[in-house]
Design a protein around this motif. Structure first.
Motif, PDB file in Angstrom:
ATOM      1  N   ARG A  94      -7.487  10.387  -1.780  1.00  0.00           N
ATOM      2  CA  ARG A  94      -6.726   9.165  -2.059  1.00  0.00           C
ATOM      3  C   ARG A  94      -6.300   8.446  -0.784  1.00  0.00           C
ATOM      4  NH1 ARG A  94      -3.738   8.818  -7.218  1.00  0.00           N
ATOM      5  NH2 ARG A  94      -3.912   6.643  -6.646  1.00  0.00           N
ATOM      6  N   SER A  95      -6.228   9.161   0.329  1.00  0.00           N
ATOM      7  CA  SER A  95      -5.836   8.506   1.587  1.00  0.00           C
ATOM      8  C   SER A  95      -6.930   7.572   2.099  1.00  0.00           C
ATOM      9  CB  SER A  95      -5.500   9.553   2.652  1.00  0.00           C
ATOM     10  OG  SER A  95      -6.665  10.289   2.997  1.00  0.00           O
ATOM     11  N   LYS A  96      -8.148   7.707   1.595  1.00  0.00           N
ATOM     12  CA  LYS A  96      -9.265   6.855   2.013  1.00  0.00           C
ATOM     13  C   LYS A  96      -9.427   5.617   1.132  1.00  0.00           C
ATOM     14  CE  LYS A  96     -11.789  10.697   3.964  1.00  0.00           C
ATOM     15  NZ  LYS A  96     -12.953  11.571   3.888  1.00  0.00           N
ATOM     16  N   GLU A  97      -8.607   5.499   0.088  1.00  0.00           N
ATOM     17  CA  GLU A  97      -8.703   4.348  -0.802  1.00  0.00           C
ATOM     18  C   GLU A  97      -8.185   3.090  -0.093  1.00  0.00           C
ATOM     19  OE1 GLU A  97      -6.529   5.248  -4.326  1.00  0.00           O
ATOM     20  OE2 GLU A  97      -7.994   6.711  -4.995  1.00  0.00           O
ATOM     21  N   ALA A  98      -8.810   1.974  -0.387  1.00  0.00           N
ATOM     22  CA  ALA A  98      -8.384   0.689   0.166  1.00  0.00           C
ATOM     23  C   ALA A  98      -7.208   0.163  -0.639  1.00  0.00           C
ATOM     24  CB  ALA A  98      -9.549  -0.298   0.163  1.00  0.00           C
ATOM     25  N   THR A  99      -6.037   0.685  -0.381  1.00  0.00           N
ATOM     26  CA  THR A  99      -4.861   0.380  -1.203  1.00  0.00           C
ATOM     27  C   THR A  99      -4.308  -1.027  -0.947  1.00  0.00           C
ATOM     28  OG1 THR A  99      -3.454   1.429   0.457  1.00  0.00           O
ATOM     29  CG2 THR A  99      -4.163   2.770  -1.427  1.00  0.00           C
ATOM     30  N   GLU A 100      -4.719  -1.667   0.118  1.00  0.00           N
ATOM     31  CA  GLU A 100      -4.200  -3.013   0.375  1.00  0.00           C
ATOM     32  C   GLU A 100      -4.696  -4.017  -0.665  1.00  0.00           C
ATOM     33  OE1 GLU A 100      -7.917  -2.608   2.985  1.00  0.00           O
ATOM     34  OE2 GLU A 100      -6.182  -1.367   2.561  1.00  0.00           O
ATOM     35  N   PHE A 101      -5.722  -3.658  -1.441  1.00  0.00           N
ATOM     36  CA  PHE A 101      -6.266  -4.546  -2.454  1.00  0.00           C
ATOM     37  C   PHE A 101      -5.778  -4.196  -3.859  1.00  0.00           C
ATOM     38  CE2 PHE A 101      -9.515  -4.341   0.922  1.00  0.00           C
ATOM     39  CZ  PHE A 101      -9.383  -5.653   1.376  1.00  0.00           C
ATOM     40  N   SER A 102      -5.038  -3.154  -3.993  1.00  0.00           N
ATOM     41  CA  SER A 102      -4.621  -2.746  -5.336  1.00  0.00           C
ATOM     42  C   SER A 102      -3.127  -2.834  -5.521  1.00  0.00           C
ATOM     43  CB  SER A 102      -5.074  -1.322  -5.634  1.00  0.00           C
ATOM     44  OG  SER A 102      -4.509  -0.419  -4.719  1.00  0.00           O
TER      45      SER A 102
END
Length: 102
Positions: A94-102
């Protein structure tokens, strides 16, 4: 006209006999619940839209089996919940997810 309705019911039965496999058991079980729910919705709508006895018998038979099937899939999901949790798949870091878009 009645033969056409019977053929339609038989065609509906064949359309609902599908198996989907995504290689993820939990996803497949959720998919099965959704498919059973959709099949029951179509069957109930068919039942309510006709007065033809054969068509109503066919759709009533379909409607009878789907709650039991839904409970089967939900029981499997509940059993697997100890091993698999949301989000699916949970194997991605989960640390590799592009969270800035979600």
């Amino acid at each position: 006209m009645r033969r056409g309705r019977i053929r339609f019911c038989k065609m509906l039965l064949r359309k609902l006999e599908c198996i989907y496999a995504s290689d993820n058991l939990v996803v497949d079980m959720y998919g099965n619940v959704a498919l059973e729910s959709t099949g029951r919705t179509v069957s109930v709508r068919l039942y309510n839209s006709t007065r033809d006895r054969a068509c109503r018998t066919c759709s009533a038979t379909l409607s009878h089996a789907t709650p039991w099937h839904q409970q089967q899939w939900l029981a499997v999901i509940e059993e697997l919940r100890a091993e698999a949790s949301l989000p699916i798949p949970n194997s991605f870091d989960r640390s590799k997810e592009a969270t800035e878009f979600s």
